[in-house]
Structure formats: structure tokens, C-alpha cells
Design a protein around this motif. Structure first.
Motif, PDB file in Angstrom:
ATOM      1  N   ARG A  75       0.844  -1.185   0.000  1.00  0.00           N
ATOM      2  CA  ARG A  75       0.000   0.000   0.000  1.00  0.00           C
ATOM      3  C   ARG A  75       0.876   1.230   0.000  1.00  0.00           C
ATOM      4  O   ARG A  75       1.829   1.330   0.766  1.00  0.00           O
ATOM      5  CB  ARG A  75      -0.892  -0.009   1.245  1.00  0.00           C
ATOM      6  N   ASN A  76       0.577   2.164  -0.889  1.00  0.00           N
ATOM      7  CA  ASN A  76       1.273   3.441  -0.912  1.00  0.00           C
ATOM      8  C   ASN A  76       0.792   4.242   0.298  1.00  0.00           C
ATOM      9  O   ASN A  76      -0.391   4.579   0.393  1.00  0.00           O
ATOM     10  CB  ASN A  76       0.955   4.185  -2.220  1.00  0.00           C
ATOM     11  N   PRO A  77       1.695   4.548   1.257  1.00  0.00           N
ATOM     12  CA  PRO A  77       1.247   5.216   2.480  1.00  0.00           C
ATOM     13  C   PRO A  77       0.729   6.644   2.239  1.00  0.00           C
ATOM     14  O   PRO A  77      -0.070   7.151   3.007  1.00  0.00           O
ATOM     15  CB  PRO A  77       2.485   5.218   3.371  1.00  0.00           C
ATOM     16  N   LYS A  78       1.181   7.261   1.153  1.00  0.00           N
ATOM     17  CA  LYS A  78       0.768   8.632   0.876  1.00  0.00           C
ATOM     18  C   LYS A  78      -0.663   8.698   0.341  1.00  0.00           C
ATOM     19  O   LYS A  78      -1.464   9.529   0.760  1.00  0.00           O
ATOM     20  CB  LYS A  78       1.737   9.241  -0.138  1.00  0.00           C
ATOM     21  N   THR A  79      -0.949   7.789  -0.615  1.00  0.00           N
ATOM     22  CA  THR A  79      -2.257   7.839  -1.275  1.00  0.00           C
ATOM     23  C   THR A  79      -3.214   6.759  -0.800  1.00  0.00           C
ATOM     24  O   THR A  79      -4.407   6.835  -1.062  1.00  0.00           O
ATOM     25  CB  THR A  79      -2.078   7.693  -2.796  1.00  0.00           C
ATOM     26  N   GLY A  80      -2.704   5.719  -0.158  1.00  0.00           N
ATOM     27  CA  GLY A  80      -3.535   4.607   0.259  1.00  0.00           C
ATOM     28  C   GLY A  80      -3.815   3.629  -0.872  1.00  0.00           C
ATOM     29  O   GLY A  80      -4.502   2.637  -0.688  1.00  0.00           O
ATOM     30  N   GLU A  81      -3.269   3.919  -2.048  1.00  0.00           N
ATOM     31  CA  GLU A  81      -3.477   3.075  -3.224  1.00  0.00           C
ATOM     32  C   GLU A  81      -2.754   1.740  -3.068  1.00  0.00           C
ATOM     33  O   GLU A  81      -1.643   1.663  -2.549  1.00  0.00           O
ATOM     34  CB  GLU A  81      -2.954   3.813  -4.457  1.00  0.00           C
ATOM     35  N   SER A  82      -3.379   0.665  -3.535  1.00  0.00           N
ATOM     36  CA  SER A  82      -2.791  -0.665  -3.490  1.00  0.00           C
ATOM     37  C   SER A  82      -1.784  -0.816  -4.624  1.00  0.00           C
ATOM     38  O   SER A  82      -2.066  -0.444  -5.767  1.00  0.00           O
ATOM     39  CB  SER A  82      -3.904  -1.700  -3.623  1.00  0.00           C
ATOM     40  N   VAL A  83      -0.600  -1.329  -4.304  1.00  0.00           N
ATOM     41  CA  VAL A  83       0.443  -1.526  -5.323  1.00  0.00           C
ATOM     42  C   VAL A  83       1.004  -2.934  -5.198  1.00  0.00           C
ATOM     43  O   VAL A  83       1.016  -3.521  -4.113  1.00  0.00           O
ATOM     44  CB  VAL A  83       1.598  -0.493  -5.196  1.00  0.00           C
ATOM     45  N   LEU A  84       1.483  -3.456  -6.319  1.00  0.00           N
ATOM     46  CA  LEU A  84       2.099  -4.776  -6.333  1.00  0.00           C
ATOM     47  C   LEU A  84       3.591  -4.616  -6.039  1.00  0.00           C
ATOM     48  O   LEU A  84       4.299  -3.902  -6.756  1.00  0.00           O
ATOM     49  CB  LEU A  84       1.904  -5.454  -7.695  1.00  0.00           C
ATOM     50  N   VAL A  85       4.068  -5.259  -4.994  1.00  0.00           N
ATOM     51  CA  VAL A  85       5.495  -5.256  -4.659  1.00  0.00           C
ATOM     52  C   VAL A  85       6.078  -6.535  -5.261  1.00  0.00           C
ATOM     53  O   VAL A  85       5.649  -7.641  -4.909  1.00  0.00           O
ATOM     54  CB  VAL A  85       5.715  -5.223  -3.130  1.00  0.00           C
ATOM     55  N   PRO A  86       7.040  -6.401  -6.197  1.00  0.00           N
ATOM     56  CA  PRO A  86       7.555  -7.590  -6.880  1.00  0.00           C
ATOM     57  C   PRO A  86       8.400  -8.486  -5.973  1.00  0.00           C
ATOM     58  O   PRO A  86       8.874  -8.056  -4.921  1.00  0.00           O
ATOM     59  CB  PRO A  86       8.412  -7.005  -8.003  1.00  0.00           C
TER      60      PRO A  86
END
Length: 105
Positions: A75-86
């Protein structure tokens, strides 16, 4: 205090320079360039072995190994957006018994 690679080379060269004496007459003096070559060779060998996925064990000091971290949802802490961590490989160090005892004196 931080011990850099150049500090390690300098200390090693000083240690060998101070070994001359009647009981150590068979030991030849290692110069700064020789010590630099030794340290660089050891570290390059370690990097090469680890990059190939091998494990390195230095008795009394510790063990270096490569672990795999699987991919995950972050999760991007700034935007709260979900991201894939490779997926990635990380270095793992486990302290040896002798070193652990010396650290906890």
C-alpha cells in the motif's frame, strides 16, 4: 564508529607490519597493496557466491544466505493506493555463537 573497507585494509597492513620480531621471522611483511588485494578478493568472492545463491558460513562469526521474498500486495502510504510489490532476493545474516557471546558480555 563505522569501519570502512579502507579502514579494514589499513588495520590489516598495520597488523602485519607489527608482526616482525624474533619469534615471527618467517612471516613476510604484507604491504598496503597486498592487504588491499586480500580484502578485495575476499569480498568479491563473497559477493559472487551470494549472487549465485550460495550460502557462506564463517565459523565463529556468522552465516550469510540469500532469501526470497515473494511478491505481495502493498500500500502506498501517501495515497492509500494498493500496489504490487515484486518478488525480490534479500541478504540474511545470522550471527555465530562466538560473536553473539562477545556482543553480550
Amino acid at each position: 564508529i563505522c569501519l570502512t573497507k579502507s579502514d579494514l585494509i589499513t588495520r590489516l597492513a598495520q597488523k602485519f607490519a607489527n608482526l616482525h620480531g624474533p619469534s615471527n621471522s618467517e612471516i613476510t611483511e604484507l604491504g598496503h597493496k597486498d592487504c588491499e588485494l586480500c580484502v578485495r578478493t575476499i569480498l568479491n568472492s563473497m559477493v559472487s557466491a551470494l549472487s549465485k545463491g550460495h550460502r557462506i558460513e564463517v565459523r565463529g562469526f556468522g552465516t550469510f544466505a540469500v532469501n526470497n521474498r515473494p511478491k505481495r500486495q502493498g500500500r502506498n502510504p501517501k495515497t492509500g493506493e494498493s500496489v504490487l510489490v515484486p518478488e525480490k532476493k534479500v541478504l540474511h545474516f545470522k550471527c555465530g555463537k562466538d560473536l553473539r557471546k562477545k556482543l553480550n558480555l
